[in-house]
Design an enzyme around this catalytic site. Structure first.
Site, PDB file in Angstrom:
ATOM      1  N   LYS A 164      98.363  13.468  44.477  1.00  7.77           N
ATOM      2  CA  LYS A 164      97.465  13.538  43.315  1.00  7.77           C
ATOM      3  C   LYS A 164      98.189  14.021  42.065  1.00  7.77           C
ATOM      4  CE  LYS A 164      94.633  16.393  45.319  1.00  7.77           C
ATOM      5  NZ  LYS A 164      95.300  16.525  46.636  1.00  7.77           N
ATOM      6  N   GLY A 180      91.692  13.872  47.253  1.00  8.38           N
ATOM      7  CA  GLY A 180      92.438  13.513  48.447  1.00  8.38           C
ATOM      8  C   GLY A 180      93.027  14.740  49.101  1.00  8.38           C
ATOM      9  N   HIS A 204      88.634  20.772  44.869  1.00 11.52           N
ATOM     10  CA  HIS A 204      90.074  20.516  44.879  1.00 11.52           C
ATOM     11  C   HIS A 204      90.329  19.095  44.383  1.00 11.52           C
ATOM     12  CE1 HIS A 204      94.229  20.799  46.070  1.00 11.52           C
ATOM     13  NE2 HIS A 204      94.114  19.746  46.854  1.00 11.52           N
ATOM     14  N   ARG A 260      87.692  -5.325  49.136  1.00 19.38           N
ATOM     15  CA  ARG A 260      88.664  -6.170  48.433  1.00 19.38           C
ATOM     16  C   ARG A 260      88.053  -6.905  47.247  1.00 19.38           C
ATOM     17  NH1 ARG A 260      92.124  -9.445  52.827  1.00 19.38           N
ATOM     18  NH2 ARG A 260      93.263  -9.930  50.917  1.00 19.38           N
ATOM     19  N   ILE A 289      99.051  14.455  49.232  1.00 19.80           N
ATOM     20  CA  ILE A 289      98.961  12.997  49.276  1.00 19.80           C
ATOM     21  C   ILE A 289      99.502  12.346  48.001  1.00 19.80           C
ATOM     22  CG2 ILE A 289      96.652  12.647  48.279  1.00 19.80           C
ATOM     23  CD1 ILE A 289      96.170  10.747  50.763  1.00 19.80           C
ATOM     24  N   ASP A 339      94.740  20.681  40.555  1.00 22.05           N
ATOM     25  CA  ASP A 339      94.476  21.515  41.731  1.00 22.05           C
ATOM     26  C   ASP A 339      93.015  21.954  41.837  1.00 22.05           C
ATOM     27  OD1 ASP A 339      95.309  22.740  44.143  1.00 22.05           O
ATOM     28  OD2 ASP A 339      95.253  24.677  43.145  1.00 22.05           O
TER      29      ASP A 339
END
Length: 310
Positions: free
Chosen positions: A161, A155, A140, A245, A159, A179
């Site tokens: 995508k 994800g 997916h 980061r 969310i 999908d």
């Protein structure tokens, strides 16, 4: 009939001319991506003959057969065609001999010819069969081509995508699939992603429905397949989670035994996902070309610290 590629599909893809139209192609599948030039077999050496391969006859093999007597040729064709080979392809527009065609029809073995040179034809069919017969899984996600980098966006459902992919398409990038992503392992280094036939070029947008990207944005907005170079996993922002980061060390995810660089991107209102994905793709290309921004920053910090100590 098991795993394999239908011979009829190979004929259409390679534009082969069928010299034995009476032979039924529907029952035949090719199950291995390797090709065989049967020089040794036509010379009479049949040990370790891999009959499951497509058999390709070029100018050298054909000229060798012309040096033989009719009796010897008949013996060789009988020995060669008693194996259940999927098909025989003559290159360089060489016309197969009638005696071979008759024996092939009797044994239900199709014979084709092509105008391509032997090396060009073999290179093309091997590449194509390697993709078609590669180990495959479906996952997916959304696969897009961003500046030539194949970015797989993953994800949880809902969310964002597909919305990120649509924004990327509007910015000039290309959709491979939404999908469901079919991933094929074509080598130990390369994964290729494509769309299932039924959903190709479609995007589902919640609240709107199905959008045909090819019709809406043009043929330049889609592509059939793309190598998977980078994975971006979208996840809800978690205040308690420590996110990377600097990016000094690459993180990876694995598909079919191949590792792919993976970034986890936290989602918060106001973050422009399309620009983040673009930046990740460009940064990945820079790293592939030998420049790492995180390492450059680390180097500057170390040089600054050393300067302050002296």
């Amino acid at each position: 009939m098991g795993r394999g590629v239908r011979l009829q599909e190979i004929v259409e893809k390679m534009n082969l001319k069928n010299m034995t139209p009476d032979v039924d192609l529907s029952r035949i599948k090719v199950t291995v991506p390797d090709i065989n030039r049967p020089g040794l077999q036509l010379a009479g050496f049949l040990d370790n003959f891999d009959a499951a391969r497509v058999q390709v006859i070029g100018y050298v093999e054909f000229r060798y057969l012309q040096t033989l007597s009719e009796k010897r040729k008949n013996e060789i064709y009988d020995d060669f065609l008693k194996f259940d080979v999927p098909c025989v392809v003559y290159c360089r527009d060489i016309d197969p001999e009638e005696v071979l065609l008759q024996k092939a029809i009797e044994r239900g073995i199709p014979v084709f010819k092509t105008s391509k040179s032997t090396s060009a034809f073999m290179g093309e069919i091997i590449r194509w069969l390697n993709v078609k017969l590669a180990p495959c899984i479906s996952i997916h996600g959304v696969l897009v081509d961003v500046y030539g980098v194949g970015v797989l966006i993953m994800g949880e459902s809902g969310i964002g995508k597909s919305e990120a992919a649509l924004e990327l398409i509007k910015r000039g990038h290309r959709l491979v699939t939404d999908d469901v992503v079919e991933i094929r392992k074509v080598s130990d280094e390369t994964l290729v992603g494509s769309a299932p036939d039924i959903t190709r070029h479609f995007i589902e947008l919640r609240g709107i429905g199905i959008v045909d990207v090819k019709s809406m944005f043009g043929v330049q907005s889609v592509r059939e397949t793309q190598n998977i170079d980078l994975v971006i996993t979208l996840e809800e922002w978690n205040r308690d989670k420590e996110y990377d980061r600097l990016g000094l060390e690459e993180q990876y995810t694995e598909f079919l035994g191949n590792r792919v660089v993976c970034h986890h991107i936290p989602i918060r209102p106001g973050r422009n996902l399309a620009i983040i994905v673009e930046s990740a793709a460009v940064n990945h290309r820079q790293k592939q070309m030998g420049y790492n921004a995180a390492q450059e920053l680390y180097k500057r910090v170390q040089e600054n610290l050393a300067k302050n100590r002296s």
